[in-house]
Write a protein that holds these residues in place. Structure first.
Motif: not given
Length: 237
Positions: A51-61, A100-104, A141-147
């Motif tokens: 799964v590659l990168g991109g300009e959008m956010s994970v929250h941009d559904e 995990a959570t993804v946030s600024d 944006e950054i991600f928290s460490l997944p459980p």
């Protein structure tokens, strides 16, 4: 082996991953999520997912409705025991799929900045492995460490730069796959991101860092080889 690629924007392709696959005799297939009406593959026909990168956010559904289906596909791939590699946005999508959570982030990180690998990373890889690397970063944006995940690398601007989960799921916040051609395209299409900041280099500084890409490719070669050989086992309930 077939590597299936989720590509989010036209100018951020698999880069060095394509060269590694060709050298190993593996086949690449794609879902171009930037194309009209992208079609998702049959999960049972895949060997591994990238799964590659991109300009959008994970929250941009709301802006990109296919994100919802992509997230569901990633979750099914993980639950089904498939090795999954996420890079930048891809790592955030994979981390979110794992809970995990993804946030600024505290500040954007764009340019060539060093990361330092954990002892866990040295256990994950075989043979010689560097203590640090200076790859390309391009994220806000950054991600928290997944459980249940293990931290593999950190930078001064971003604690969670890389993680592994059950060995077969890898998330990289940085961009080791980028080639000189992709770097030039990112500078052309994403120059609006280069707002001066503590962890944001100028376009000139980033372009001058092209010589650092070779070390990232060497690292990615080692990672892909270890990852592709990881055990395929469904998540334990």
């Amino acid at each position: 082996m077939q590597l299936h690629i989720f590509q989010h924007v036209s100018f951020e392709g698999p880069g060095y991953i394509a060269q590694w696959a060709a050298d190993k005799g593996h086949r690449l297939t794609f879902t171009h999520l930037h194309a009209p009406a992208p079609a998702f593959p049959d999960l049972t026909e895949l060997d591994v997912l990238v799964v590659l990168g991109g300009e959008m956010s994970v929250h941009d559904e709301a802006l990109f409705p296919w994100l919802r289906e992509e997230k569901q596909f990633i979750r099914r791939a993980i639950d089904g025991g498939l090795p999954v590699l996420g890079i930048c946005l891809g790592a955030q999508l994979v981390a979110e799929a794992l809970g995990a959570t993804v946030s600024d982030g505290p500040a954007p990180e764009i340019g060539f900045f060093p990361i330092h690998f954990s002892q866990e990373a040295h256990r994950f890889f075989s043979g010689e492995f560097p203590a640090s690397l200076t790859p390309l970063h391009w994220h806000g944006e950054i991600f928290s460490l997944p459980p249940g995940a293990r931290l593999l690398a950190s930078s001064a601007a971003c604690t969670n730069q890389a993680f592994s989960w059950q060995q077969r799921v890898i998330g990289l916040q940085f961009h080791p796959e980028v080639t000189a051609e992709i770097l030039a395209a990112m500078l052309e299409h994403e120059a609006h991101d280069l707002v001066p900041g503590e962890w944001v280099q100028s376009a000139k500084e980033i372009a001058a860092g092209r010589h650092l890409l070779a070390a990232s490719h060497q690292f990615l070669d080692s990672l892909l080889t270890a990852w592709a050989a990881s055990p395929r086992s469904p998540q334990a309930n």
